[in-house]
Write an enzyme that holds these catalytic residues in place. Structure first.
Site, PDB file in Angstrom:
ATOM      1  CG  HIS A   1       1.905  -5.184   7.127  1.00 58.17           C
ATOM      2  ND1 HIS A   1       1.263  -6.278   7.646  1.00 58.17           N
ATOM      3  CD2 HIS A   1       3.146  -5.602   6.761  1.00 58.17           C
ATOM      4  CE1 HIS A   1       2.090  -7.319   7.616  1.00 58.17           C
ATOM      5  NE2 HIS A   1       3.244  -6.932   7.081  1.00 58.17           N
TER       6      HIS A   1
ATOM      7  CD  GLU B   1       4.801  -7.623   3.014  1.00 54.83           C
ATOM      8  OE1 GLU B   1       5.768  -8.259   3.411  1.00 54.83           O
ATOM      9  OE2 GLU B   1       4.017  -7.035   3.762  1.00 54.83           O
TER      10      GLU B   1
HETATM   11  C1  PEP Z   1       5.610  -9.333   6.969  1.00 51.81           C
HETATM   12  O1  PEP Z   1       5.228  -9.378   8.159  1.00 51.81           O
HETATM   13  O2  PEP Z   1       5.269  -8.416   6.200  1.00 51.81           O
HETATM   14  C2  PEP Z   1       6.475 -10.384   6.480  1.00 51.81           C
HETATM   15  C3  PEP Z   1       6.898 -10.364   5.232  1.00 51.81           C
HETATM   16  O3  PEP Z   1       6.799 -11.320   7.405  1.00 51.81           O
HETATM   17  P1  PEP Z   1       7.664 -12.650   7.146  1.00 51.81           P
HETATM   18  O4  PEP Z   1       8.925 -12.224   6.445  1.00 51.81           O
HETATM   19  O5  PEP Z   1       7.918 -13.159   8.507  1.00 51.81           O
HETATM   20  O6  PEP Z   1       6.817 -13.560   6.313  1.00 51.81           O
END
Ligand code: PEP
Length: 242
Positions: A84, A154
């Site tokens: 992450h 992400e």
């Molecule tokens: C995350 O912490 O990986 C994330 C996607 O958070 P959020 O949905 O709050 O942006």
């Protein structure tokens, strides 16, 4: 590192189970902090799975404070998130992420591998950054292990923001194609196409339809909204109608 204690966690988990019971044809993976896993595992509906948010790069031994994949597995985790961006910001590298992926697979945990660029540039260097992240995080991972891998794309610049600042669906789709091409280059066409790809970054009920509909992703990695059962339920219901 949310929510702050087991009482609050159980309340949220009860809410999530309630909204999940209304959704159809969806699987969800709940990845709470380690101390909550065993409690959650006691009462898990079908279609809902547990995962951890991290595991150690080592198998077992004198590594105080670390949690081994085998430990996570033994209390009910079936998945683990690895790499992450918040952990990468704390010092994880593609090399340590790769060791974690290997340890998780050895313990028979499936891996949700997080990748994503910190920022965008007009020369497209973010694409090579992403490709390197995928290649190095999956270095020496054999093709036959791909059935245990999920990629969570992400983009770091879109995490923890307002729903209007999430990535647009058409751009998510472009990145999905890029990630599939990278996997195909590494493992061959068919195998790359089978790896589920999730989008994560400020997903809310307001942008879910566009991200999943136009992005064509296999799922979502939901952060803050997973702590709010009603919102999470709306996300589930939107996804199940697409
Ligand atoms: C995350 O912490 O990986 C994330 C996607 O958070 P959020 O949905 O709050 O942006």
């Amino acid at each position: 590192m949310n929510p702050k204690n087991i009482a609050v966690a159980e309340k949220i988990f009860t809410g999530i189970k309630k909204v999940f019971s209304r959704s159809k044809n969806l699987n969800i993976i709940i990845c709470p902090p380690f101390p909550y896993i065993k409690t959650f595992n006691a009462d898990l509906p079908s279609g809902m799975f547990l995962g951890t948010q991290n595991v150690s790069a080592e198998s077992i031994g004198a590594f105080t404070g670390e949690v081994a994949s085998s430990m996570a597995k033994s209390v009910g985790a079936v998945y683990t998130i690895v790499g992450h961006s918040e952990r990468r910001a704390m010092g994880e590298t593609n090399e340590s992420v790769n060791k974690k992926v290997m340890q998780a697979l050895l313990a028979k945990l499936s891996v949700i591998l997080c990748v994503g660029e910190r920022e965008r540039d007009s020369d497209g260097r973010y694409l090579s950054f992403l490709k390197d992240q995928i290649k190095n995080s999956l270095a020496k991972i054999p093709k036959k292990a791909l059935s245990q891998i999920i990629i969570a794309y992400e983009p770091v610049w879109a995490i923890g923001k307002k729903d209007t600042e999430a990535m647009k669906g058409r751009d998510v789709h472009e990145m999905l194609i890029f990630i599939r091409k990278t996997l195909s280059d590494m493992y061959g066409g068919e195998s790359g196409a089978k790896v589920p790809i999730l989008y994560g970054g400020s997903v809310t009920p307001l942008n879910t339809g566009e991200i999943v509909g136009e992005g064509n992703v296999d799922g979502l990695l939901v952060g803050r909204q997973s702590l709010v059962p009603e919102s999470f339920g709306e996300i589930l219901s939107i996804v199940s109608r697409i």
